[in-house]
Motif scaffolding. Structure first.
Motif, PDB file in Angstrom:
ATOM      1  N   TYR A   1       0.614  -1.282   0.097  1.00 52.66           N
ATOM      2  CA  TYR A   1       0.004  -0.038  -0.100  1.00 52.66           C
ATOM      3  C   TYR A   1       0.784   1.160   0.034  1.00 52.66           C
ATOM      4  CZ  TYR A   1      -3.181  -3.562   1.762  1.00 52.66           C
ATOM      5  OH  TYR A   1      -4.066  -4.669   1.594  1.00 52.66           O
TER       6      TYR A   1
ATOM      7  N   LYS B   1      -9.896  -0.439   3.993  1.00 47.08           N
ATOM      8  CA  LYS B   1     -11.200  -1.087   3.680  1.00 47.08           C
ATOM      9  C   LYS B   1     -11.984  -0.374   2.578  1.00 47.08           C
ATOM     10  CE  LYS B   1     -11.980  -2.780   8.214  1.00 47.08           C
ATOM     11  NZ  LYS B   1     -12.094  -4.188   8.245  1.00 47.08           N
ATOM     12  N   GLU B   2     -11.855   0.720   2.490  1.00 47.03           N
ATOM     13  CA  GLU B   2     -12.581   1.334   1.394  1.00 47.03           C
ATOM     14  C   GLU B   2     -11.923   1.368   0.011  1.00 47.03           C
ATOM     15  OE1 GLU B   2     -13.724   6.127   0.500  1.00 47.03           O
ATOM     16  OE2 GLU B   2     -14.325   5.292   2.365  1.00 47.03           O
ATOM     17  N   LYS B   3     -10.819   1.460   0.013  1.00 50.20           N
ATOM     18  CA  LYS B   3     -10.015   1.495  -1.309  1.00 50.20           C
ATOM     19  C   LYS B   3      -9.492   0.095  -1.881  1.00 50.20           C
ATOM     20  CE  LYS B   3      -6.806   3.778  -4.224  1.00 50.20           C
ATOM     21  NZ  LYS B   3      -6.885   4.744  -4.861  1.00 50.20           N
ATOM     22  N   HIS B   4      -9.101  -0.628  -1.003  1.00 50.12           N
ATOM     23  CA  HIS B   4      -8.331  -1.906  -1.330  1.00 50.12           C
ATOM     24  C   HIS B   4      -9.228  -3.085  -0.766  1.00 50.12           C
ATOM     25  CE1 HIS B   4      -4.942   0.044  -2.765  1.00 50.12           C
ATOM     26  NE2 HIS B   4      -5.004   0.874  -1.618  1.00 50.12           N
ATOM     27  N   ASN B   5     -10.435  -2.752  -0.138  1.00 49.89           N
ATOM     28  CA  ASN B   5     -11.229  -4.092   0.624  1.00 49.89           C
ATOM     29  C   ASN B   5     -10.436  -4.793   1.344  1.00 49.89           C
ATOM     30  OD1 ASN B   5     -13.688  -5.176   1.025  1.00 49.89           O
ATOM     31  ND2 ASN B   5     -13.573  -6.750  -0.686  1.00 49.89           N
ATOM     32  N   ASP B   6      -9.522  -4.160   2.327  1.00 52.36           N
ATOM     33  CA  ASP B   6      -8.687  -4.941   3.016  1.00 52.36           C
ATOM     34  C   ASP B   6      -8.531  -3.926   4.224  1.00 52.36           C
ATOM     35  OD1 ASP B   6      -6.841  -6.738   3.883  1.00 52.36           O
ATOM     36  OD2 ASP B   6      -5.456  -6.582   2.327  1.00 52.36           O
ATOM     37  N   GLY B   7      -8.190  -4.454   5.559  1.00 53.62           N
ATOM     38  CA  GLY B   7      -7.958  -3.467   6.869  1.00 53.62           C
ATOM     39  C   GLY B   7      -6.689  -4.082   7.282  1.00 53.62           C
TER      40      GLY B   7
ATOM     41  N   ASN C   1      -7.038   2.373   8.371  1.00 52.55           N
ATOM     42  CA  ASN C   1      -8.006   1.449   8.295  1.00 52.55           C
ATOM     43  C   ASN C   1      -8.983   1.646   7.540  1.00 52.55           C
ATOM     44  OD1 ASN C   1      -7.946  -1.332   8.894  1.00 52.55           O
ATOM     45  ND2 ASN C   1      -9.447  -1.269  10.544  1.00 52.55           N
ATOM     46  N   GLU C   2      -9.819   2.573   7.821  1.00 50.27           N
ATOM     47  CA  GLU C   2     -10.850   2.850   6.890  1.00 50.27           C
ATOM     48  C   GLU C   2     -10.675   3.140   5.577  1.00 50.27           C
ATOM     49  OE1 GLU C   2     -12.690   6.313   8.695  1.00 50.27           O
ATOM     50  OE2 GLU C   2     -13.380   5.122  10.590  1.00 50.27           O
ATOM     51  N   TYR C   3      -9.543   3.798   5.265  1.00 51.07           N
ATOM     52  CA  TYR C   3      -9.076   3.898   3.937  1.00 51.07           C
ATOM     53  C   TYR C   3      -8.703   2.554   3.234  1.00 51.07           C
ATOM     54  CZ  TYR C   3      -5.530   4.843   0.396  1.00 51.07           C
ATOM     55  OH  TYR C   3      -4.728   4.649  -0.967  1.00 51.07           O
TER      56      TYR C   3
END
Length: 153
Positions: free
Chosen positions: A116, A143-149, A139-141
């Motif tokens: 990332y 999850k939102e951009k990469h569907n991963d946290g 973490n929100e970014y």
């Protein structure tokens, strides 16, 4: 670690070779018969000292850069300031993740950097709420951009 607390083995040897070079300078002027040998020893000692210092520079530079990044964030005292900084970092693609705890998770830092392009900074045991706010946004970014946290690791 700061630039004033850095004292590696290579630096200790570089100091010794530099001292030998300085000693040879003094001997060069006092002993005219040995000038040829002393000048070679002096050049060799200074050369080795220079090479050892050049070897050390990249490690010290990375440490100083990391300290500067940490200092920038340490001046931010509220979650609102951290949110503004996160938006700026997101725009500049310079996102940072703050790791807390006794151990620094090298695998997490490696994954964040390679996958990332997120720099990870070890914060030790002291947890500050404003850094947690920033980490929550990271973490929100993800999850939102990469569907991963980060929690998924």
């Amino acid at each position: 670690m700061t630039e004033t607390s850095f004292d590696s083995v290579e630096l200790k040897y570089a100091k010794r070779f530099f001292g030998i070079g300085i000693l040879c300078i003094g001997l060069y002027f006092f002993n005219k018969n040995w000038r040829n040998v002393i000048s070679k020893i002096m050049i060799g000692a200074f050369g080795i000292s220079l090479l050892l210092n050049l070897y050390i520079v990249p490690r010290v530079y990375r440490t100083v850069q990391l300290n500067e990044v940490y200092y920038e964030y340490s001046e931010l005292e509220t979650c609102e300031e951290m949110e503004k900084r996160f938006l700026t970092d997101l725009k500049n693609e310079e996102i940072v993740y703050f790791q807390f705890g006794i151990g620094y998770d090298i695998e997490l830092a490696k994954t964040l950097k390679e996958k990332y392009k997120i720099q990870s900074i070890g914060m030790g045991c002291t947890i500050k709420s404003e850094y947690e706010c920033y980490n929550k946004l990271v973490n929100e970014y993800l999850k939102e951009k990469h569907n991963d946290g980060i929690i998924d690791y």
